[in-house]
Motif scaffolding. Sequence first.
Motif, mmCIF file in Angstrom:
data_model
loop_
_atom_site.group_PDB
_atom_site.id
_atom_site.type_symbol
_atom_site.label_atom_id
_atom_site.label_comp_id
_atom_site.label_asym_id
_atom_site.label_seq_id
_atom_site.Cartn_x
_atom_site.Cartn_y
_atom_site.Cartn_z
ATOM 1 N N TYR A 1 14.460 -8.657 -0.660
ATOM 2 C CA TYR A 1 13.956 -7.852 -1.768
ATOM 3 C C TYR A 1 14.074 -6.359 -1.524
ATOM 4 O O TYR A 1 14.507 -5.608 -2.408
ATOM 5 C CB TYR A 1 12.500 -8.249 -2.022
ATOM 6 C CG TYR A 1 11.771 -7.413 -3.038
ATOM 7 C CD1 TYR A 1 11.853 -7.704 -4.396
ATOM 8 C CD2 TYR A 1 10.969 -6.333 -2.648
ATOM 9 C CE1 TYR A 1 11.174 -6.952 -5.332
ATOM 10 C CE2 TYR A 1 10.279 -5.581 -3.580
ATOM 11 C CZ TYR A 1 10.389 -5.888 -4.916
ATOM 12 O OH TYR A 1 9.709 -5.142 -5.840
ATOM 13 N N TRP A 2 13.678 -5.890 -0.334
ATOM 14 C CA TRP A 2 13.614 -4.449 -0.091
ATOM 15 C C TRP A 2 14.983 -3.794 -0.191
ATOM 16 O O TRP A 2 15.116 -2.715 -0.779
ATOM 17 C CB TRP A 2 12.972 -4.182 1.269
ATOM 18 C CG TRP A 2 11.561 -4.668 1.337
ATOM 19 C CD1 TRP A 2 11.084 -5.745 2.024
ATOM 20 C CD2 TRP A 2 10.419 -4.109 0.650
ATOM 21 N NE1 TRP A 2 9.731 -5.891 1.826
ATOM 22 C CE2 TRP A 2 9.298 -4.909 0.991
ATOM 23 C CE3 TRP A 2 10.254 -3.027 -0.205
ATOM 24 C CZ2 TRP A 2 8.031 -4.642 0.493
ATOM 25 C CZ3 TRP A 2 8.989 -2.758 -0.710
ATOM 26 C CH2 TRP A 2 7.894 -3.563 -0.356
ATOM 27 N N ILE B 1 8.172 -13.670 -3.910
ATOM 28 C CA ILE B 1 7.585 -12.370 -3.577
ATOM 29 C C ILE B 1 7.823 -12.107 -2.087
ATOM 30 O O ILE B 1 7.609 -12.990 -1.257
ATOM 31 C CB ILE B 1 6.075 -12.371 -3.883
ATOM 32 C CG1 ILE B 1 5.848 -12.518 -5.382
ATOM 33 C CG2 ILE B 1 5.418 -11.085 -3.378
ATOM 34 C CD1 ILE B 1 4.398 -12.673 -5.764
ATOM 35 N N PRO B 2 8.287 -10.930 -1.714
ATOM 36 C CA PRO B 2 8.624 -10.661 -0.303
ATOM 37 C C PRO B 2 7.400 -10.766 0.611
ATOM 38 O O PRO B 2 6.309 -10.308 0.258
ATOM 39 C CB PRO B 2 9.173 -9.235 -0.334
ATOM 40 C CG PRO B 2 8.603 -8.631 -1.570
ATOM 41 C CD PRO B 2 8.505 -9.744 -2.563
ATOM 42 N N ASP C 1 -2.872 -9.505 9.257
ATOM 43 C CA ASP C 1 -3.013 -10.488 8.181
ATOM 44 C C ASP C 1 -2.239 -10.098 6.930
ATOM 45 O O ASP C 1 -2.230 -10.824 5.943
ATOM 46 C CB ASP C 1 -4.505 -10.655 7.823
ATOM 47 C CG ASP C 1 -5.305 -11.266 8.968
ATOM 48 O OD1 ASP C 1 -4.698 -12.029 9.761
ATOM 49 O OD2 ASP C 1 -6.512 -10.975 9.080
ATOM 50 N N TRP C 2 -1.620 -8.942 6.953
ATOM 51 C CA TRP C 2 -0.887 -8.440 5.795
ATOM 52 C C TRP C 2 0.505 -9.066 5.771
ATOM 53 O O TRP C 2 1.311 -8.869 6.670
ATOM 54 C CB TRP C 2 -0.790 -6.924 5.890
ATOM 55 C CG TRP C 2 -0.247 -6.275 4.660
ATOM 56 C CD1 TRP C 2 1.057 -6.168 4.304
ATOM 57 C CD2 TRP C 2 -0.992 -5.643 3.631
ATOM 58 N NE1 TRP C 2 1.190 -5.505 3.122
ATOM 59 C CE2 TRP C 2 -0.058 -5.159 2.674
ATOM 60 C CE3 TRP C 2 -2.348 -5.422 3.420
ATOM 61 C CZ2 TRP C 2 -0.445 -4.485 1.535
ATOM 62 C CZ3 TRP C 2 -2.732 -4.742 2.285
ATOM 63 C CH2 TRP C 2 -1.797 -4.281 1.356
ATOM 64 N N ARG C 3 0.795 -9.826 4.733
ATOM 65 C CA ARG C 3 2.086 -10.506 4.614
ATOM 66 C C ARG C 3 2.882 -9.908 3.450
ATOM 67 O O ARG C 3 2.934 -10.447 2.350
ATOM 68 C CB ARG C 3 1.893 -12.004 4.408
ATOM 69 C CG ARG C 3 1.215 -12.700 5.584
ATOM 70 C CD ARG C 3 1.156 -14.203 5.372
ATOM 71 N NE ARG C 3 2.488 -14.792 5.238
ATOM 72 C CZ ARG C 3 3.274 -15.119 6.256
ATOM 73 N NH1 ARG C 3 2.869 -14.894 7.514
ATOM 74 N NH2 ARG C 3 4.450 -15.654 6.049
ATOM 75 N N GLY C 4 3.476 -8.750 3.721
ATOM 76 C CA GLY C 4 4.288 -8.108 2.701
ATOM 77 C C GLY C 4 3.506 -7.844 1.432
ATOM 78 O O GLY C 4 2.391 -7.322 1.460
ATOM 79 N N ILE D 1 -1.296 -8.254 -5.070
ATOM 80 C CA ILE D 1 -0.701 -7.064 -4.449
ATOM 81 C C ILE D 1 0.638 -6.715 -5.085
ATOM 82 O O ILE D 1 0.926 -5.541 -5.350
ATOM 83 C CB ILE D 1 -0.542 -7.278 -2.933
ATOM 84 C CG1 ILE D 1 -1.922 -7.380 -2.265
ATOM 85 C CG2 ILE D 1 0.261 -6.143 -2.300
ATOM 86 C CD1 ILE D 1 -1.865 -7.743 -0.801
ATOM 87 N N TYR D 2 1.461 -7.734 -5.355
ATOM 88 C CA TYR D 2 2.788 -7.440 -5.890
ATOM 89 C C TYR D 2 2.706 -6.764 -7.251
ATOM 90 O O TYR D 2 3.451 -5.826 -7.542
ATOM 91 C CB TYR D 2 3.634 -8.709 -6.009
ATOM 92 C CG TYR D 2 5.039 -8.397 -6.467
ATOM 93 C CD1 TYR D 2 5.963 -7.855 -5.569
ATOM 94 C CD2 TYR D 2 5.426 -8.570 -7.793
ATOM 95 C CE1 TYR D 2 7.238 -7.511 -5.984
ATOM 96 C CE2 TYR D 2 6.699 -8.227 -8.210
ATOM 97 C CZ TYR D 2 7.605 -7.697 -7.305
ATOM 98 O OH TYR D 2 8.872 -7.350 -7.725
#
Length: 295
Positions: free
Chosen positions: A61-62, A123-124, A131-134, A148-149
């Motif tokens: 995605y990025w 979603i990436p 704990d943050w998964r993209g 978040i997305y």
Amino acid sequence: MQALFAQLLVGLINGSFYALLSLGLAVIFGMLNIINFAHGALYMMGAFAAYFLLHLTGIGYWWALIIAPIAVGIFGMILERTMLQWLTGLDHLYGLLLTFGIALIVQGVFQNYFGSSGLPYAIPDYPQVGDWRGLQGGINLGFMFLPIYRGWVVIFSLVVCIATWFLIEKTQLGAYLRAATENPTLVRAFGINVPRMITLTYGLGVGLAALAGVLSAPINQVRPLMGADLIIVVFAVVVIGGMGSIMGSIITGFALGVIEGLTKYFYPEASNTVVFVLMVLVLLIKPTGLTGRAA
């Protein structure tokens, strides 16, 4: 109350896509005087470019946020050089008919190979920090749960819109672009390649549509007719904001997304028509649009 905030969030997300797409249309019309009806198909191509990058080359995605708009922008520049440049000085109807035909061809080709059903685009989940998964997951704000997305889409779209406005309105390059549309002969006298500048401007507008397509892919899936579902509403946004008005398209896009979300909460039956009702009212009161200027 939670349902109201949820609809406002949906409205902001839709407004983000309205703003990006109408911004691209405003750039193309304001700089080139072309009513680009192929914009929805090019938005769809941006989403498919991200899908192909992921499934054929493993590019996520990025990188797709950069590569897909550039690739589709180059395709748009080829269209401008081979077809649209010959419409210079002709009535707007010719450009509308040509770009409408291009949209039908592009959508038909993709629909023939991929059908009408949506293709999933995840979603990436990168970068991963603790704990943050993209951009996956969400944040509990107390009064609502914010994915978040979706929050990222709103913020990123706003940043891109403001950056584009600054480029067109506040930089020397933007001044050259505006001058090239007003008096191309004078600009040529200063040694500036006007046709090349016009081609790059069309590529910029198309690239913004493709960028919106990449942002939309994880939310709406990748479908050949995803642009056809949006383009009429986006044209209404451009008309309300003022044809060719950069800031008008940005403000109107986000505002109409929010109004649409509020309408879905208070009177769902009118949610699909409220944009067009507003367009009729604006045209009756101020035919040039909210921020447009009379010719």
